[in-house]
Design a protein around this motif. Structure first.
Motif, mmCIF file in Angstrom:
data_model
loop_
_atom_site.group_PDB
_atom_site.id
_atom_site.type_symbol
_atom_site.label_atom_id
_atom_site.label_comp_id
_atom_site.label_asym_id
_atom_site.label_seq_id
_atom_site.Cartn_x
_atom_site.Cartn_y
_atom_site.Cartn_z
ATOM 1 N N LEU A 821 40.727 -43.498 -7.883
ATOM 2 C CA LEU A 821 39.757 -42.789 -8.515
ATOM 3 C C LEU A 821 39.007 -41.392 -7.579
ATOM 4 O O LEU A 821 38.930 -41.784 -6.517
ATOM 5 N N ASN A 822 38.878 -40.355 -8.259
ATOM 6 C CA ASN A 822 37.964 -39.345 -7.640
ATOM 7 C C ASN A 822 36.841 -39.820 -6.997
ATOM 8 O O ASN A 822 35.954 -40.854 -7.728
ATOM 9 N N ASP A 823 36.326 -39.349 -5.949
ATOM 10 C CA ASP A 823 34.861 -39.647 -5.108
ATOM 11 C C ASP A 823 33.819 -39.141 -6.337
ATOM 12 O O ASP A 823 34.041 -37.823 -6.790
ATOM 13 N N ILE A 824 32.698 -39.820 -6.511
ATOM 14 C CA ILE A 824 31.577 -39.274 -7.249
ATOM 15 C C ILE A 824 30.417 -39.072 -6.013
ATOM 16 O O ILE A 824 30.048 -39.764 -5.223
ATOM 17 N N HIS A 825 30.400 -37.800 -5.897
ATOM 18 C CA HIS A 825 29.136 -37.433 -4.815
ATOM 19 C C HIS A 825 27.744 -37.283 -5.483
ATOM 20 O O HIS A 825 27.342 -36.656 -6.560
ATOM 21 N N ILE A 826 26.951 -38.400 -5.055
ATOM 22 C CA ILE A 826 25.525 -38.290 -5.615
ATOM 23 C C ILE A 826 24.589 -37.193 -4.870
ATOM 24 O O ILE A 826 24.277 -37.151 -3.787
ATOM 25 N N ASP A 827 24.104 -36.265 -5.772
ATOM 26 C CA ASP A 827 23.541 -35.172 -5.242
ATOM 27 C C ASP A 827 22.036 -35.366 -4.773
ATOM 28 O O ASP A 827 21.265 -35.962 -5.639
ATOM 29 N N ILE A 828 21.619 -34.861 -3.539
ATOM 30 C CA ILE A 828 20.102 -35.243 -3.182
ATOM 31 C C ILE A 828 19.080 -34.415 -4.367
ATOM 32 O O ILE A 828 18.016 -35.033 -4.212
ATOM 33 N N MET A 829 19.608 -33.424 -4.928
ATOM 34 C CA MET A 829 18.674 -32.623 -5.892
ATOM 35 C C MET A 829 18.254 -33.510 -6.932
ATOM 36 O O MET A 829 17.557 -33.243 -7.448
ATOM 37 N N ASP A 830 18.942 -34.736 -7.256
ATOM 38 C CA ASP A 830 18.490 -35.479 -8.376
ATOM 39 C C ASP A 830 17.303 -36.302 -7.875
ATOM 40 O O ASP A 830 16.464 -37.005 -8.533
ATOM 41 N N TYR A 831 17.001 -36.182 -6.566
ATOM 42 C CA TYR A 831 15.846 -37.224 -6.097
ATOM 43 C C TYR A 831 14.556 -36.241 -5.434
ATOM 44 O O TYR A 831 13.616 -36.998 -5.235
ATOM 45 N N ILE A 832 14.962 -34.909 -5.392
ATOM 46 C CA ILE A 832 13.728 -34.270 -4.869
ATOM 47 C C ILE A 832 13.192 -33.362 -5.919
ATOM 48 O O ILE A 832 13.970 -32.871 -6.702
ATOM 49 N N SER A 833 11.769 -33.205 -5.920
ATOM 50 C CA SER A 833 11.168 -32.147 -6.978
ATOM 51 C C SER A 833 10.314 -31.472 -6.279
ATOM 52 O O SER A 833 9.643 -31.817 -5.325
ATOM 53 N N PRO A 834 10.057 -30.166 -6.882
ATOM 54 C CA PRO A 834 8.987 -29.280 -6.118
ATOM 55 C C PRO A 834 7.634 -29.910 -6.037
ATOM 56 O O PRO A 834 7.117 -30.504 -7.092
ATOM 57 N N ALA A 835 7.039 -29.780 -5.035
ATOM 58 C CA ALA A 835 5.579 -30.323 -4.966
ATOM 59 C C ALA A 835 4.617 -29.481 -4.154
ATOM 60 O O ALA A 835 5.323 -28.380 -3.844
ATOM 61 N N VAL A 836 3.194 -29.512 -4.359
ATOM 62 C CA VAL A 836 2.522 -28.538 -3.604
ATOM 63 C C VAL A 836 1.608 -29.334 -2.566
ATOM 64 O O VAL A 836 1.265 -30.524 -2.873
ATOM 65 N N CYS A 837 1.237 -28.629 -1.489
ATOM 66 C CA CYS A 837 0.318 -29.181 -0.189
ATOM 67 C C CYS A 837 -0.293 -27.962 0.221
ATOM 68 O O CYS A 837 0.446 -26.996 0.045
ATOM 69 N N SER A 838 -1.334 -28.110 0.819
ATOM 70 C CA SER A 838 -2.183 -27.397 1.407
ATOM 71 C C SER A 838 -1.662 -26.786 2.651
ATOM 72 O O SER A 838 -0.569 -27.531 3.406
ATOM 73 N N ASP A 839 -1.748 -25.352 3.041
ATOM 74 C CA ASP A 839 -1.197 -24.872 4.292
ATOM 75 C C ASP A 839 -1.488 -25.919 5.792
ATOM 76 O O ASP A 839 -0.652 -25.990 6.300
ATOM 77 N N THR A 840 -2.734 -26.351 5.802
ATOM 78 C CA THR A 840 -3.052 -27.327 6.705
ATOM 79 C C THR A 840 -2.362 -28.481 6.847
ATOM 80 O O THR A 840 -1.679 -28.942 7.902
ATOM 81 N N ALA A 841 -2.208 -29.169 5.499
ATOM 82 C CA ALA A 841 -1.067 -30.275 5.582
ATOM 83 C C ALA A 841 0.234 -30.016 5.887
ATOM 84 O O ALA A 841 0.827 -30.855 6.720
ATOM 85 N N PHE A 842 0.724 -28.870 5.675
ATOM 86 C CA PHE A 842 1.911 -28.415 5.846
ATOM 87 C C PHE A 842 2.270 -28.354 7.388
ATOM 88 O O PHE A 842 3.141 -29.138 7.923
ATOM 89 N N ARG A 843 1.181 -27.764 7.863
ATOM 90 C CA ARG A 843 1.434 -27.574 9.256
ATOM 91 C C ARG A 843 1.068 -28.871 10.080
ATOM 92 O O ARG A 843 1.812 -29.258 11.208
ATOM 93 N N THR A 844 0.444 -29.588 9.849
ATOM 94 C CA THR A 844 0.261 -30.844 10.185
ATOM 95 C C THR A 844 1.419 -31.827 10.125
ATOM 96 O O THR A 844 2.056 -32.271 11.285
ATOM 97 N N MET A 845 2.051 -31.864 9.125
ATOM 98 C CA MET A 845 3.491 -32.578 9.033
ATOM 99 C C MET A 845 4.462 -31.703 9.814
ATOM 100 O O MET A 845 5.249 -32.672 10.373
ATOM 101 N N TRP A 846 4.417 -30.661 9.805
ATOM 102 C CA TRP A 846 5.533 -29.888 10.604
ATOM 103 C C TRP A 846 5.398 -30.405 12.115
ATOM 104 O O TRP A 846 6.353 -30.446 12.784
ATOM 105 N N ALA A 847 4.243 -30.455 12.379
ATOM 106 C CA ALA A 847 4.016 -31.020 13.924
ATOM 107 C C ALA A 847 4.385 -32.379 14.280
ATOM 108 O O ALA A 847 5.026 -32.727 15.350
#
Length: 950
Positions: A821-847
């Protein structure tokens, strides 16, 4: 095809027992040895051994045993051995077992009878069961409830066999008679379950004839009743009304168990949209939220309330104070979820009550010494901030209380307060004077550099009158203490010792780490700028030295630059409001002295690190400004700065209103609403609840809510061809991705003129995917098709691959044929969805996040904004950078993107692109996450899609 297994036992493969040893132990008279031997035999059988020589030994030496454990193990053994030959006929030696089972069913001990009946539930051979039917029926009248309840289960499983209805012709009537006379709750539940599964009409008749007694039945029976109601109402919607009455009566029963009440509420919501029904369900969830002590149960209940909030917001608004009571739980997750629900239910009618409750909760966090108090206080401050922005009239009641927390040891909490104050002072001009006065009074309590910086900006921008400006300058001078900051005449030895003790008392000044700025570039920040400090003992003067002085002596020169800017603004404003030139010059020279002293401190050997270039240049700029002031410069310092802050606030508000509008548009199915004259409806003795339910159903039908099928084009996109058109077997799969599993609906078509035997779909996976079902064998007639379902569990967000083949036999070929059979590739896009976080939280996570994937920009797109939009669309992420920050044509663009996976993982992306002289885009896309899988998979996706193709 592999057999189905109804028994699972842990098996240590290290030391398999030998068949001869088992045989010897079974032939002996030692009961414990016999038990061990039986256990070993069962484990070997479960792991694929056949052990045919043991059967006669067991019949001779184990059947006659009177020991209960041996008898139970014997039944397990009989359950897993092959009872039929290759052609499906029952083996002749099974007749020996049949007699033993009959004896067990007539045994004086009720335990032996019960386990034998339980064993019969898992038996499929009608030839063995048939002679036992009279004994099974007689056990329905046994004195002990344990035997009776297992006898019912045996009757149910036999009746459900292919020839079951011939074996037990009148089973439903017998069980119905039994049900009317039975007293044991568990036996009644089993009897009702049997009717529910095998004779649904009889179960319904029994339920409707005993409606008044339902609330007195046992918890187990009530759960089966609810299951029956759900099943009946799904198939026959017209009958819904009378069943909803039964659920309401169960909800209101004083003796109902928590699990029953929870199920009732869930059933009610799934069956009806009538306001009365939804209100009853919401009420029930709120009561359970208070009465249940288990945190997991509370989180589930909050999830249910959250679902109600999205579909029945008006009803939930009335319940807001009941939901708020969940804040009494000490668990932070429960409190966070509660606040999230509350913030979306606030209206002008209830905002004062909610804010009052939140204020009380903030006060409580002061008194108790719970370890998570700081974090909880931060959540409450953010919630109050949100309320005050939506409803400015409540700001006056909370702003002064929150300002007490500017000196909080939890820096994040204090930071939230000062940002809240900054926004309120701009949006609520009536409070400006009182906030400025209070801020100047409490400024000396502030312990964190970041909070001091923001507070100084507020003082510089919003001190407008003469008294305020003078008071501000005095406060800053007091907090800086006496000048100079160090004594030049100190000898080197004293300077050295001073340096050492400075390092000991300040918090990790020397630990420096890169921080991500809003434009995606890095800057080095010292950890002292993030943590509360302990005042250095070497500061000149007493320990009550001002907070600004202590922070400067820990080497925080960014704060020094902020102090210089604030003083410069205050002096410029003093020139406008102070008529006396002498006073202005005095204030100006004092400010210059402070700035020069800071520069001297930065260039001295007293501190371990010299002043950084940025702060040095900023302070020099302030000195130059005070020495020669022009009108253009004055305008920039006194007006432009505030204007850009106002613009930032209006952008934020615009974004929020657009999001609310977008949400509001989704909920309408049709432009024209139905006008329903429900007073003209035929009432036919319907209760108010039934009438409401009818109206809601009509509305749903009219607005198209019953027909919410996904568009067919989208379905066709998900069909994947697995084999070629010329293959003897054609296969295609329809892939459905749920949160934690993937369902493959595979259609297999036999293209040949022959019957395909033992056709099997064999699948294997790569990545964090796991097959749930074992493959089954099928027989496929010429040119016929078969639907095969395969379930695959997903345990993390990363790209996975499913591959496999179809194997089958034909009558004229000895070998098995394999179609890959042909391979079936499961796309990561099915599991992630847009979300919102504050700039401060973004920078903390980035660090914090350790996995980074850096992808070089390589695209045919020549416009930066267009490239960013393409990346957002391809990665299914949300752009956190404000649209106003992305406007204009400067040849450079930096933006932060954020998404969340269904497993709760965060994905952070920073896009930095620059336009080259030849018009091409150049730069990097950096992806960060906690786990390697999501960073690599997103990187691959971006590399694949960034060219600009589809």
């Amino acid at each position: 095809m592999e057999k189905s297994c109804s028994l699972l036992v842990h098996f240590d493969k290290g030391t398999p027992a030998l068949a001869n040893e088992i045989k010897e132990a079974l032939e002996g008279n030692d009961v414990p040895a016999k038990i061990d031997a039986m256990k070993n035999a069962i484990m070997l059988l479960l792991n694929g051994e056949t052990l045919p020589q043991l059967f006669i030994t067991i019949v001779r030496y184990v059947l006659p045993s009177e020991d209960h454990t041996v008898q139970k193990l014997l039944l397990h053994y009989l359950e897993i051995i092959d009872k039929t030959d290759g052609k499906g006929r029952v083996l002749p030696e099974m007749i020996l077992i049949c007699q033993n089972l009959r004896n067990n069913l007539q045994h004086p001990n009720e335990y032996i009878r019960g386990v034998t009946l339980r064993f019969l539930c898992r038996l499929n051979e009608t030839e063995i069961i048939e002679p036992l039917i009279p004994s099974i029926i007689s056990n329905l009248e046994h004195r002990h409830p344990y035997v009776r309840r297992n006898a019912i289960l045996a009757v149910m499983s036999i009746y459900r066999l292919p020839q079951g209805e011939q074996l037990l012709v009148d089973a439903p009537e017998t069980i119905e008679r039994f049900l009317s006379s039975e007293q044991d709750a568990s036996a009644k539940r089993n009897a009702f379950l049997m009717l529910f599964n095998c004779a649904q009409d009889r179960a319904i008749n029994y339920l409707l004839s005993n409606v008044d007694r339902v609330s007195d039945w046992g918890e187990l029976l009530q759960m089966v009743v609810l299951e029956l109601i759900r099943k009946v109402c799904r198939t026959n919607k017209a009958e819904k009304g009378k069943y909803i009455k039964i659920i309401i009566s169960l909800l209101n029963a004083p003796s109902a168990a928590a699990s029953v009440v929870y199920e009732c509420a869930g059933t009610l919501v799934s069956l009806s949209s009538a306001p009365t029904a939804i209100r009853a369900a919401a009420n029930t969830y709120c009561q359970l939220l208070l009465s249940q002590s288990d945190n997991n149960v509370k989180l589930i209940l909050l999830d249910r309330l959250n679902e109600l909030k999205s579909s029945h917001r008006e009803i939930m608004i009335d319940m807001i104070m009941d939901v708020l009571r969940a804040l009494s739980s000490p668990n932070l997750d429960i409190r966070r979820k509660t606040l999230d629900i509350i913030l979306e239910l606030i209206t002008p009618r209830n905002v004062n009550e909610v804010v009052l409750t939140l204020k009380k909760e903030v006060m409580k966090t002061q008194s108790g010494e719970l370890e998570k108090n700081g974090e909880y206080r931060q959540m409450l401050i953010q919630a109050i901030h949100s309320c005050a922005i939506k409803f400015p009239e409540v700001a006056s009641t909370v702003v002064h209380l929150l300002m007490d927390f500017l000196g909080d040891n939890n820096v994040a909490s204090a930071m939230d307060v000062v940002i809240f104050v900054r926004e309120i002072i701009e949006t609520n001009s009536k409070l400006r004077v009182s906030i400025v006065t209070r801020l100047l009074d409490t400024f000396y309590q502030i312990r964190a550099a970041r909070v001091c910086s923001c507070a100084l900006w507020i003082i510089g921008e919003y001190c407008l009158s003469l008294s305020e400006v003078e008071s501000a300058i005095t406060t800053i001078k007091q907090c800086l203490g006496d000048l100079p900051f160090f004594s030049i005449s100190e000898d080197e030895e004293a300077a050295d010792s001073s340096k050492k003790s400075q390092q000991a008392t300040s918090i990790t000044v020397s630990s420096r780490r890169p921080a991500i700025l809003a434009d995606g570039t890095y800057a080095t920040q010292s950890a002292a700028s993030e943590t509360a400090f302990s005042p250095p003992a070497v500061v000149q003067g007493s320990l009550t030295t001002g907070n600004l002085r202590s922070l400067l002596l820990t080497g925080d020169f960014f704060l020094g630059a902020v102090v210089a800017c604030t003083l410069a603004k205050l002096v410029l404003r003093l020139e406008e409001v102070q008529p006396s030139k002498i006073e202005v010059n005095k204030a100006s020279s004092n400010a210059l002295l402070i700035m020069v002293s800071m520069l001297q401190l930065g260039q001295s050997s007293v501190l371990p690190h010299p002043i950084d270039n940025d702060s040095h240049d900023r302070i020099i700029l302030c000195i130059r400004l005070l020495c020669s002031t022009g009108d253009a410069v004055r305008k920039i310092w006194l007006k432009s700065c505030r204007e850009s802050f106002v613009k930032m606030l209006s952008d934020k508000q615009l974004r929020e209103t657009e999001e609310i509008k977008a949400k509001a548009q989704i909920s309408h199915s049709q432009p024209d609403d139905l006008i329903d004259f429900y007073h003209l409806k035929s009432r036919k003795g319907m209760s108010q609840l039934e009438l409401e339910d009818e109206v809601q159903d009509d509305l749903k039908r009219a607005t198209g809510e019953f027909v919410k099928d996904a568009d067919d084009a989208n379905k066709l996109n998900r069909i994947i061809q697995l084999t070629g058109f010329s293959d003897p077997v054609y296969a295609e799969a329809y892939v459905t991705v749920h949160h934690y599993d993937i369902v493959l609906d595979v259609t297999v078509i036999n293209r040949t003129k022959e019957t395909l035997q033992n056709l099997c779909l064999e699948l294997a996976t790569m990545g964090d995917l796991k097959l749930v079902d074992r493959p089954q064998n099928y027989t496929l007639a010429p040119e016929s098709s078969k639907q095969i379902k395969a379930n695959i569990k997903v345990s993390s967000t990363e790209t996975g691959v499913i591959f496999g083949n179809i194997v089958y036999e034909t009558s004229n070929v000895l070998e098995r044929t394999v179609v890959v059979l042909n391979d079936i590739h499961i796309d990561i896009m099915d599991y992630i969805s847009p979300a919102v976080c504050s700039d401060t939280a973004f920078r903390t996570m980035w660090a914090e996040f350790e996995w980074e994937n850096k992808v070089a920009v390589n695209t045919t797109i020549t416009n930066e904004k267009e490239f960013l939009d393409h990346i957002i669309k391809s990665t299914n992420m949300k752009c956190l950078t404000a649209l106003s920050a992305l406007e204009g044509e400067c040849g450079f663009l930096a933006a932060n993107l954020y998404a969340k996976s269904v497993f709760g993982e965060d994905a952070l992306v920073n896009v930095s692109v620059e336009k080259q002289a030849d018009g091409k885009l150049n730069g990097y896309i950096r992806i960060r996450s906690k786990t390697q899988g999501i960073a690599l998979s997103l990187g691959d996706k971006i590399t694949l899609k960034q060219k600009g193709g589809s």
